[in-house]
Design a protein around this motif. Sequence first.
Motif, PDB file in Angstrom:
ATOM      1  N   GLY A 127      13.394  37.137   7.806  1.00  0.00           N
ATOM      2  CA  GLY A 127      11.994  36.878   7.517  1.00  0.00           C
ATOM      3  C   GLY A 127      11.537  35.483   7.864  1.00  0.00           C
ATOM      4  N   THR A 128      12.149  34.850   8.864  1.00  0.00           N
ATOM      5  CA  THR A 128      11.806  33.474   9.219  1.00  0.00           C
ATOM      6  C   THR A 128      10.440  33.347   9.890  1.00  0.00           C
ATOM      7  N   ALA A 129       9.758  34.460  10.133  1.00  0.00           N
ATOM      8  CA  ALA A 129       8.451  34.415  10.780  1.00  0.00           C
ATOM      9  C   ALA A 129       7.336  33.992   9.832  1.00  0.00           C
ATOM     10  N   VAL A 130       7.618  33.870   8.540  1.00  0.00           N
ATOM     11  CA  VAL A 130       6.562  33.566   7.586  1.00  0.00           C
ATOM     12  C   VAL A 130       7.138  32.722   6.453  1.00  0.00           C
ATOM     13  N   CYS A 131       6.292  31.885   5.874  1.00  0.00           N
ATOM     14  CA  CYS A 131       6.736  31.025   4.768  1.00  0.00           C
ATOM     15  C   CYS A 131       5.628  30.954   3.724  1.00  0.00           C
ATOM     16  N   ASP A 132       5.975  30.567   2.521  1.00  0.00           N
ATOM     17  CA  ASP A 132       4.985  30.319   1.484  1.00  0.00           C
ATOM     18  C   ASP A 132       4.345  28.953   1.704  1.00  0.00           C
ATOM     19  N   ASP A 133       3.032  28.870   1.457  1.00  0.00           N
ATOM     20  CA  ASP A 133       2.307  27.601   1.414  1.00  0.00           C
ATOM     21  C   ASP A 133       2.525  26.753   2.660  1.00  0.00           C
ATOM     22  N   GLY A 134       2.445  27.362   3.820  1.00  0.00           N
ATOM     23  CA  GLY A 134       2.603  26.619   5.060  1.00  0.00           C
ATOM     24  C   GLY A 134       1.738  27.227   6.147  1.00  0.00           C
ATOM     25  N   LEU A 135       2.020  26.835   7.378  1.00  0.00           N
ATOM     26  CA  LEU A 135       1.301  27.336   8.550  1.00  0.00           C
ATOM     27  C   LEU A 135       2.226  28.230   9.359  1.00  0.00           C
ATOM     28  N   VAL A 136       1.790  29.457   9.598  1.00  0.00           N
ATOM     29  CA  VAL A 136       2.517  30.362  10.476  1.00  0.00           C
ATOM     30  C   VAL A 136       1.921  30.244  11.877  1.00  0.00           C
ATOM     31  N   ILE A 137       2.754  29.816  12.829  1.00  0.00           N
ATOM     32  CA  ILE A 137       2.351  29.779  14.230  1.00  0.00           C
ATOM     33  C   ILE A 137       2.771  31.116  14.833  1.00  0.00           C
ATOM     34  N   ASP A 138       1.799  32.013  14.972  1.00  0.00           N
ATOM     35  CA  ASP A 138       2.042  33.391  15.389  1.00  0.00           C
ATOM     36  C   ASP A 138       1.824  33.498  16.896  1.00  0.00           C
ATOM     37  N   LEU A 139       2.896  33.809  17.626  1.00  0.00           N
ATOM     38  CA  LEU A 139       2.857  33.884  19.086  1.00  0.00           C
ATOM     39  C   LEU A 139       2.739  35.316  19.595  1.00  0.00           C
ATOM     40  N   SER A 140       2.511  36.278  18.695  1.00  0.00           N
ATOM     41  CA  SER A 140       2.646  37.680  19.069  1.00  0.00           C
ATOM     42  C   SER A 140       1.590  38.161  20.060  1.00  0.00           C
ATOM     43  N   GLU A 141       0.533  37.380  20.281  1.00  0.00           N
ATOM     44  CA  GLU A 141      -0.450  37.752  21.294  1.00  0.00           C
ATOM     45  C   GLU A 141      -0.113  37.176  22.672  1.00  0.00           C
ATOM     46  N   TYR A 182       3.424  34.141   1.200  1.00  0.00           N
ATOM     47  CA  TYR A 182       2.000  33.851   1.235  1.00  0.00           C
ATOM     48  C   TYR A 182       1.738  32.493   1.894  1.00  0.00           C
ATOM     49  N   PRO A 183       1.580  32.484   3.199  1.00  0.00           N
ATOM     50  CA  PRO A 183       1.288  31.225   3.883  1.00  0.00           C
ATOM     51  C   PRO A 183      -0.135  30.738   3.587  1.00  0.00           C
ATOM     52  N   THR A 184      -0.340  29.448   3.760  1.00  0.00           N
ATOM     53  CA  THR A 184      -1.671  28.873   3.627  1.00  0.00           C
ATOM     54  C   THR A 184      -2.577  29.350   4.755  1.00  0.00           C
ATOM     55  N   LEU A 185      -2.074  29.255   5.978  1.00  0.00           N
ATOM     56  CA  LEU A 185      -2.831  29.651   7.162  1.00  0.00           C
ATOM     57  C   LEU A 185      -1.922  30.364   8.145  1.00  0.00           C
ATOM     58  N   ILE A 186      -2.507  31.257   8.909  1.00  0.00           N
ATOM     59  CA  ILE A 186      -1.817  31.911  10.023  1.00  0.00           C
ATOM     60  C   ILE A 186      -2.688  31.725  11.249  1.00  0.00           C
ATOM     61  N   VAL A 187      -2.132  31.177  12.319  1.00  0.00           N
ATOM     62  CA  VAL A 187      -2.894  31.009  13.552  1.00  0.00           C
ATOM     63  C   VAL A 187      -2.264  31.874  14.630  1.00  0.00           C
ATOM     64  N   ARG A 188      -3.068  32.782  15.177  1.00  0.00           N
ATOM     65  CA  ARG A 188      -2.598  33.661  16.248  1.00  0.00           C
ATOM     66  C   ARG A 188      -2.896  32.994  17.583  1.00  0.00           C
ATOM     67  N   CYS A 189      -1.906  32.302  18.080  1.00  0.00           N
ATOM     68  CA  CYS A 189      -2.078  31.491  19.287  1.00  0.00           C
ATOM     69  C   CYS A 189      -2.273  32.377  20.517  1.00  0.00           C
ATOM     70  N   ARG A 190      -3.119  31.923  21.438  1.00  0.00           N
ATOM     71  CA  ARG A 190      -3.351  32.654  22.675  1.00  0.00           C
ATOM     72  C   ARG A 190      -2.853  31.895  23.896  1.00  0.00           C
ATOM     73  N   GLY A 191      -2.279  30.726  23.673  1.00  0.00           N
ATOM     74  CA  GLY A 191      -1.746  29.950  24.777  1.00  0.00           C
ATOM     75  C   GLY A 191      -1.108  28.681  24.273  1.00  0.00           C
ATOM     76  N   THR A 192      -0.559  27.902  25.200  1.00  0.00           N
ATOM     77  CA  THR A 192       0.179  26.694  24.838  1.00  0.00           C
ATOM     78  C   THR A 192      -0.701  25.674  24.138  1.00  0.00           C
ATOM     79  N   ALA A 193      -1.967  25.573  24.563  1.00  0.00           N
ATOM     80  CA  ALA A 193      -2.865  24.607  23.925  1.00  0.00           C
ATOM     81  C   ALA A 193      -3.024  24.899  22.442  1.00  0.00           C
ATOM     82  N   ASP A 194      -3.105  26.179  22.079  1.00  0.00           N
ATOM     83  CA  ASP A 194      -3.185  26.553  20.664  1.00  0.00           C
ATOM     84  C   ASP A 194      -1.922  26.136  19.914  1.00  0.00           C
ATOM     85  N   VAL A 195      -0.781  26.282  20.553  1.00  0.00           N
ATOM     86  CA  VAL A 195       0.477  25.902  19.907  1.00  0.00           C
ATOM     87  C   VAL A 195       0.517  24.399  19.660  1.00  0.00           C
TER      88      VAL A 195
END
Length: 466
Positions: A82-96, A44-57
């Motif tokens: 399962g290293t793509a997700v963590c508890d209580d953190g920020l997931v930087i999702d590059l899948s887009e 259960y991460p705190t936030l998940i951000v689905r990045c659309r480019g390098t600036a988002d990262v």
Amino acid sequence: MGQLTLGDERIDQFRSDVNGDVIRSGDGAYDDARAVWNGMIDRYPTLIVRCRGTADVIRSVDFARENGLRVAIRGGGHNVAGTAVCDDGLVIDLSEMTGVRVNPDERKAWVQAGATWADVDHETQAFGLATPGGVVSDTGVAGLTLGGGIGHLRCKYGLTCDNLASVELVTANGEFLTASRDEHSELFWALRGGGGNFGVVTDFEFDLHPVGPDVATCFVFYPGDRAADCLQAYREYVSAAPDEVSTLTSLGTMPDENLFSEDVVDDLKIGFLGCYSGPASEGEGALAPLRELAEPIADVSGTVPYAEFQRTLDEDYPSGMRYYWKSLYLDGLSEPAIDRIRYWADTAPSPLATVDIWQLGGAIADVGVDESSFAGRHAPFLLGVEANWQDPERDDANVEWVRDCLADMRQFSDGSVYLNFPGFLEDNDELVQTTFGAAYERLVAVKDKYDPENRFDVNQNIKPST
């Protein structure tokens, strides 16, 4: 949870700073966004951000640092730990971020970090080109590459990381840089086998090779009671096989009703999967001995499009099933080792579990051990132990089987492992140091320079000296 301490205003500002979606607990998309391929992983991460480019990262890395959030990095495919997700953190999702661009004249491909190998094959095969990928097409490019990358072209063209010409990445302090043999060369050395320890890679540049569009393949199965004889013959075969041949052997029940007749579908079997990376007309003859080890119970070998062959195993690894995999590099395939492999395959608690033997050598061993951080070039074979099952009540039995098998098989190994098949994250602190051996301190020095506070630790972690 973590999002309560951040405050709505801070999260809203972050949302306005990035183009991609920012997802938090309570949002309708949250449960889907936090779910990963391995059904055992429930975080259960705190936030998940689905990045659309390098600036988002860049903004995401800065936001995590400014707010003391742990970071997990999600590529485009699957990771068994399962290293793509963590508890209580920020997931930087590059899948887009799935773009692939090919220059066929230079035999180069530029691949964004959210792409899968199916994305790469689709673009490169339009020109009859390929770079070594994995053996399942929906595997993510990023994770496989950074961990080494063992695929169907390995004995001819090496590991995936051996074909890496450069990367673009964002470091822990938000700096964007290019790493190659000429720029940040120590970082480039570490990235080729050292995993996601050193930054968020956003783009990969790969060398390409002429492969396909059609390749000769072998996919043949024999009765499990012939496994010892088949493996002894296989050992002799690979010792003399040309580098164009790369093979994978699996022992298990593998109860495929579409492939096996009713009288053998629930029996132990041994299967040989191979690819010839040269002309298909040559490959049929080169692979023929693997089809003659005994009387086969199924044989679907043949010449097929390379991209189709890359999808051969996709249906065997559906999203949401439960997976626990570990590995060991083997010193060889001695008769005692073969006996123990046969034993562990026969005692698997799940009919979907397999004990696998990956042929190594060839171009993998031709690369100097100091040219990249990848640690498995010395071994002729890799043992993969895959527990795959569906019932959560069978978790303990399957995990115990894998661990017991590995403990037994260490007598035929120096104890080092392939870090893309790692088990759980908590399994691996000591194994990471054992695996990298003398290179570990060199990796620590790179970690000290680019991530001294260990912001990127949701991985097979190399801890900074501080």
